[in-house]
Design a protein around this motif. Structure first.
Motif, PDB file in Angstrom:
ATOM      1  N   ALA A  90    -125.615  26.068 -12.883  1.00  0.00           N
ATOM      2  CA  ALA A  90    -126.709  27.036 -13.004  1.00  0.00           C
ATOM      3  C   ALA A  90    -126.672  28.043 -11.866  1.00  0.00           C
ATOM      4  CB  ALA A  90    -128.057  26.303 -13.028  1.00  0.00           C
ATOM      5  N   GLY A  91    -126.381  27.561 -10.653  1.00  0.00           N
ATOM      6  CA  GLY A  91    -126.290  28.458  -9.508  1.00  0.00           C
ATOM      7  C   GLY A  91    -125.120  29.423  -9.616  1.00  0.00           C
ATOM      8  N   LYS A  92    -123.971  28.921 -10.062  1.00  0.00           N
ATOM      9  CA  LYS A  92    -122.795  29.782 -10.218  1.00  0.00           C
ATOM     10  C   LYS A  92    -123.043  30.855 -11.281  1.00  0.00           C
ATOM     11  CE  LYS A  92    -119.947  27.551  -7.397  1.00  0.00           C
ATOM     12  NZ  LYS A  92    -119.367  28.146  -6.184  1.00  0.00           N
ATOM     13  N   LEU A  93    -123.684  30.458 -12.375  1.00  0.00           N
ATOM     14  CA  LEU A  93    -123.977  31.428 -13.435  1.00  0.00           C
ATOM     15  C   LEU A  93    -124.970  32.485 -12.958  1.00  0.00           C
ATOM     16  CD1 LEU A  93    -124.205  29.009 -16.501  1.00  0.00           C
ATOM     17  CD2 LEU A  93    -122.369  30.642 -15.993  1.00  0.00           C
ATOM     18  N   LEU A  94    -125.921  32.072 -12.125  1.00  0.00           N
ATOM     19  CA  LEU A  94    -126.877  33.035 -11.595  1.00  0.00           C
ATOM     20  C   LEU A  94    -126.176  34.011 -10.654  1.00  0.00           C
ATOM     21  CD1 LEU A  94    -129.852  33.783 -11.817  1.00  0.00           C
ATOM     22  CD2 LEU A  94    -130.322  32.296  -9.871  1.00  0.00           C
ATOM     23  N   GLN A  95    -125.215  33.502  -9.878  1.00  0.00           N
ATOM     24  CA  GLN A  95    -124.425  34.390  -9.027  1.00  0.00           C
ATOM     25  C   GLN A  95    -123.657  35.406  -9.870  1.00  0.00           C
ATOM     26  OE1 GLN A  95    -122.036  32.547  -5.859  1.00  0.00           O
ATOM     27  NE2 GLN A  95    -123.211  30.672  -6.158  1.00  0.00           N
ATOM     28  N   MET A  96    -123.038  34.916 -10.939  1.00  0.00           N
ATOM     29  CA  MET A  96    -122.280  35.817 -11.802  1.00  0.00           C
ATOM     30  C   MET A  96    -123.181  36.859 -12.453  1.00  0.00           C
ATOM     31  SD  MET A  96    -119.361  33.460 -13.625  1.00  0.00           S
ATOM     32  CE  MET A  96    -118.543  34.885 -14.331  1.00  0.00           C
ATOM     33  N   SER A  97    -124.422  36.485 -12.738  1.00  0.00           N
ATOM     34  CA  SER A  97    -125.379  37.450 -13.274  1.00  0.00           C
ATOM     35  C   SER A  97    -125.539  38.619 -12.314  1.00  0.00           C
ATOM     36  CB  SER A  97    -126.741  36.781 -13.510  1.00  0.00           C
ATOM     37  OG  SER A  97    -126.641  35.685 -14.390  1.00  0.00           O
ATOM     38  N   ASN A  98    -125.465  38.326 -11.018  1.00  0.00           N
ATOM     39  CA  ASN A  98    -125.628  39.364 -10.003  1.00  0.00           C
ATOM     40  C   ASN A  98    -124.350  40.168  -9.777  1.00  0.00           C
ATOM     41  OD1 ASN A  98    -128.164  38.320  -9.743  1.00  0.00           O
ATOM     42  ND2 ASN A  98    -127.828  37.354  -7.756  1.00  0.00           N
ATOM     43  N   GLY A  99    -123.196  39.616 -10.237  1.00  0.00           N
ATOM     44  CA  GLY A  99    -121.974  40.395 -10.133  1.00  0.00           C
ATOM     45  C   GLY A  99    -120.843  39.777  -9.356  1.00  0.00           C
ATOM     46  N   ALA A 100    -121.092  38.655  -8.673  1.00  0.00           N
ATOM     47  CA  ALA A 100    -120.035  38.008  -7.896  1.00  0.00           C
ATOM     48  C   ALA A 100    -120.352  36.525  -7.776  1.00  0.00           C
ATOM     49  CB  ALA A 100    -119.913  38.639  -6.509  1.00  0.00           C
ATOM     50  N   VAL A 101    -119.318  35.750  -7.437  1.00  0.00           N
ATOM     51  CA  VAL A 101    -119.511  34.300  -7.350  1.00  0.00           C
ATOM     52  C   VAL A 101    -118.568  33.737  -6.293  1.00  0.00           C
ATOM     53  CG1 VAL A 101    -117.842  33.875  -9.211  1.00  0.00           C
ATOM     54  CG2 VAL A 101    -119.607  32.154  -8.714  1.00  0.00           C
ATOM     55  N   TYR A 102    -119.031  32.695  -5.596  1.00  0.00           N
ATOM     56  CA  TYR A 102    -118.192  32.033  -4.600  1.00  0.00           C
ATOM     57  C   TYR A 102    -117.196  31.102  -5.282  1.00  0.00           C
ATOM     58  CZ  TYR A 102    -121.463  33.571  -0.980  1.00  0.00           C
ATOM     59  OH  TYR A 102    -122.229  34.332  -0.138  1.00  0.00           O
ATOM     60  N   ASP A 103    -115.945  31.094  -4.792  1.00  0.00           N
ATOM     61  CA  ASP A 103    -114.973  30.132  -5.300  1.00  0.00           C
ATOM     62  C   ASP A 103    -114.992  28.879  -4.432  1.00  0.00           C
ATOM     63  OD1 ASP A 103    -113.399  30.563  -3.005  1.00  0.00           O
ATOM     64  OD2 ASP A 103    -112.095  32.019  -4.004  1.00  0.00           O
ATOM     65  N   GLU A 104    -114.086  27.959  -4.728  1.00  0.00           N
ATOM     66  CA  GLU A 104    -114.094  26.656  -4.052  1.00  0.00           C
ATOM     67  C   GLU A 104    -113.772  26.766  -2.564  1.00  0.00           C
ATOM     68  OE1 GLU A 104    -111.078  24.237  -5.816  1.00  0.00           O
ATOM     69  OE2 GLU A 104    -109.564  25.831  -5.752  1.00  0.00           O
ATOM     70  N   ASN A 105    -113.177  27.879  -2.163  1.00  0.00           N
ATOM     71  CA  ASN A 105    -112.840  28.074  -0.750  1.00  0.00           C
ATOM     72  C   ASN A 105    -113.842  28.946  -0.007  1.00  0.00           C
ATOM     73  OD1 ASN A 105    -110.383  26.605  -1.070  1.00  0.00           O
ATOM     74  ND2 ASN A 105    -109.458  28.420  -2.020  1.00  0.00           N
ATOM     75  N   GLY A 106    -114.911  29.311  -0.688  1.00  0.00           N
ATOM     76  CA  GLY A 106    -115.912  30.163  -0.064  1.00  0.00           C
ATOM     77  C   GLY A 106    -115.631  31.639  -0.196  1.00  0.00           C
ATOM     78  N   GLY A 107    -114.557  31.980  -0.880  1.00  0.00           N
ATOM     79  CA  GLY A 107    -114.262  33.381  -1.117  1.00  0.00           C
ATOM     80  C   GLY A 107    -115.164  33.959  -2.195  1.00  0.00           C
ATOM     81  N   VAL A 108    -115.308  35.270  -2.187  1.00  0.00           N
ATOM     82  CA  VAL A 108    -116.175  35.945  -3.153  1.00  0.00           C
ATOM     83  C   VAL A 108    -115.332  36.559  -4.257  1.00  0.00           C
ATOM     84  CG1 VAL A 108    -117.885  37.771  -3.493  1.00  0.00           C
ATOM     85  CG2 VAL A 108    -117.889  36.425  -1.373  1.00  0.00           C
ATOM     86  N   ARG A 109    -115.637  36.173  -5.496  1.00  0.00           N
ATOM     87  CA  ARG A 109    -114.947  36.726  -6.661  1.00  0.00           C
ATOM     88  C   ARG A 109    -115.849  37.749  -7.334  1.00  0.00           C
ATOM     89  NH1 ARG A 109    -109.584  35.381  -6.335  1.00  0.00           N
ATOM     90  NH2 ARG A 109    -109.458  33.326  -5.330  1.00  0.00           N
ATOM     91  N   SER A 110    -115.442  39.001  -7.307  1.00  0.00           N
ATOM     92  CA  SER A 110    -116.231  40.056  -7.943  1.00  0.00           C
ATOM     93  C   SER A 110    -116.033  39.997  -9.451  1.00  0.00           C
ATOM     94  CB  SER A 110    -115.824  41.431  -7.416  1.00  0.00           C
ATOM     95  OG  SER A 110    -116.139  41.538  -6.040  1.00  0.00           O
TER      96      SER A 110
END
Length: 452
Positions: free
Chosen positions: A281-301
């Motif tokens: 749910a948290g990852k999907l909410l991040q994607m709603s905003n336009g970006a999401v953290y990957d398993e290494n803490g990187g930001v995927r736009s």
């Protein structure tokens, strides 16, 4: 400044004086701090009913609000305040300083209880934001519960007593009356008033009120709780809520749906994965905003839809200041990269905002949720990223929509269509409906100074 209380403030003051345990469920802007301090002053120096007062508050409020209110009003300037804040050495020094009111942040309540052990010295306690004690398993609740028998007077202050439903009420009311009204234990409260709702075999995830339970709970607590809505007592500015949809492209939406279906988005140097439903749910909410953290803490736009809409909304403000609420650090970073924006964090930031020196302000609702008066700096709010917390949502909006605001307040919500955004907004609306019922049930209706 001379304090000339409104009728509702006199009523709330008398309510504190008349009852050893009380809760004021007051909207933002109604002056709960000056009301409570005026009652404390009377109990200390007129009736001599208390000798030492402890105020428990969110950190920012503990640092600034209570002391500032004492200096603001002529009749309170003689009150001596000691702030039990900072490292342990500073806290020990503050505890040993002679004062009338001692102020501590809620994170250090357990430390203070352990410090005194069986010799608790505070005969009156004020819990500013009582809803922060809504968890019966939290250390702060358990600590305060331990010393509750030694407290002669207790006052709870909040505008959001049941942000997630009536289950939240038990621990708050217990601190007031030690279980007299809503049972001695949380288990007893649940058994008497609730039925299991969402569950998986023997594991119960949530409860729903039994038929007639809401009315009975409200009746039980109505003698020690009063609620006041700002719209009943103050001329509040008009508020307009806008829900502004944005739409992802087919390719962007397919990435969202893939994560939604499989809880995994593979990337060459770091996957986006979710180990359980809550993380998903948290990852999907991040994607709603336009970006999401990957398993290494990187930001995927993923997309720029919200940033593009934010630009449009800022432009449509025609040069008026806007306050943007974000949800994640990568939201903040992308907003700061795209716009000439500034965090609202320090006292100078707050002063600059209120003086009109900041055009685009950004803040996390958790940092702006309590104790900030921002109504002088602008009247437009933009929710870039939503929060699941009704309490944070209401408090954050209340920083601008409050007494002293001279313009219509515009609250814009940027919603990515077909995503978790829509579920969060619906959840906030459902919770607000339930909390509104509670507030209305114990609302103080004033007529000639008498609740009707």
């Amino acid at each position: 400044m001379i304090y000339e209380p409104h009728d509702y403030q006199k009523y709330a003051h008398d309510f504190i004086i008349d009852k050893p345990a009380s809760a004021l469920l007051l909207d933002l802007g109604l002056g709960k701090t000056v009301i409570t301090l005026t009652a404390i002053n009377e109990l200390l120096y007129d009736s001599f009913e208390v000798k030492r007062v402890l105020v428990i508050a969110p950190l920012r409020v503990a640092q600034d609000t209570w002391g500032r209110e004492c200096q603001k009003w002529d009749h309170l300037k003689q009150l001596r305040i000691s702030k039990i804040l900072g490292n342990e050495e500073k806290r020990i020094k503050a505890v040993n300083t002679k004062a009338d009111i001692y102020i501590i942040n809620r994170e250090n309540v357990e430390w203070l209880v352990d410090l005194y052990k069986g010799s608790w010295p505070y005969d009156m306690v004020v819990v500013d934001e009582l809803s922060s004690f809504k968890s019966a398993t939290a250390k702060r609740f358990r600590a305060l519960r331990k010393v509750r028998p030694y407290i002669k007077r207790i006052v709870g202050l909040t505008g959001t007593p049941a942000p997630n439903g009536l289950i939240d009420l038990w621990s708050q009311v217990y601190l007031l009356d030690r279980g007299e009204r809503l049972e001695k234990t949380l288990g007893g409260y649940r058994e008497k008033y609730f039925l299991p709702d969402k569950r998986s075999q023997n594991v119960i995830f949530s409860y729903k009120p039994k038929d007639g339970a809401e009315r009975e709970i409200y009746r039980k607590i109505s003698d020690i709780c009063i609620s006041m809505k700002a719209c009943d007592h103050l001329k509040m500015p008009e508020r307009i809520d806008n829900f502004v949809p944005v739409h992802m492209s087919e390719k962007e939406e397919e990435l969202y749906r893939k994560l939604e279906r499989e809880a995994l988005l593979p990337f060459v140097d770091g996957d986006v994965d979710a180990v359980n439903a809550a993380v998903l749910a948290g990852k999907l909410l991040q994607m709603s905003n336009g970006a999401v953290y990957d398993e290494n803490g990187g930001v995927r736009s993923i997309h720029r839809r919200k940033l593009e809409m934010l630009e449009d909304l800022i432009e449509s403000a025609n040069g008026k200041p806007v306050l943007v609420y974000y949800a994640y650090k990568h939201d903040r970073e992308r907003i700061l990269k795209a716009f000439k924006a500034r965090d609202i964090d320090t006292p100078k930031d707050i002063s600059d905002w209120n003086d009109g020196r900041i055009g685009i302000a950004i803040a996390h609702p958790a940092s702006a949720g309590h104790g900030l008066n921002l109504q002088a700096g602008g009247s437009t709010i933009i929710w870039f990223g939503l929060t699941w917390s009704l309490e944070l949502y209401q408090q954050a909006n209340g920083r601008i929509h409050r007494q002293g605001q001279t313009e219509t307040v515009i609250v814009n919500h940027i919603i990515t269509a077909g995503t978790m955004d829509e579920q969060v907004m619906a959840a906030l609306n459902r919770k607000e409906t339930g909390q509104t019922a509670l507030i209305n049930a114990v609302r103080a209706r004033m007529k000639g100074g008498v609740a009707v």
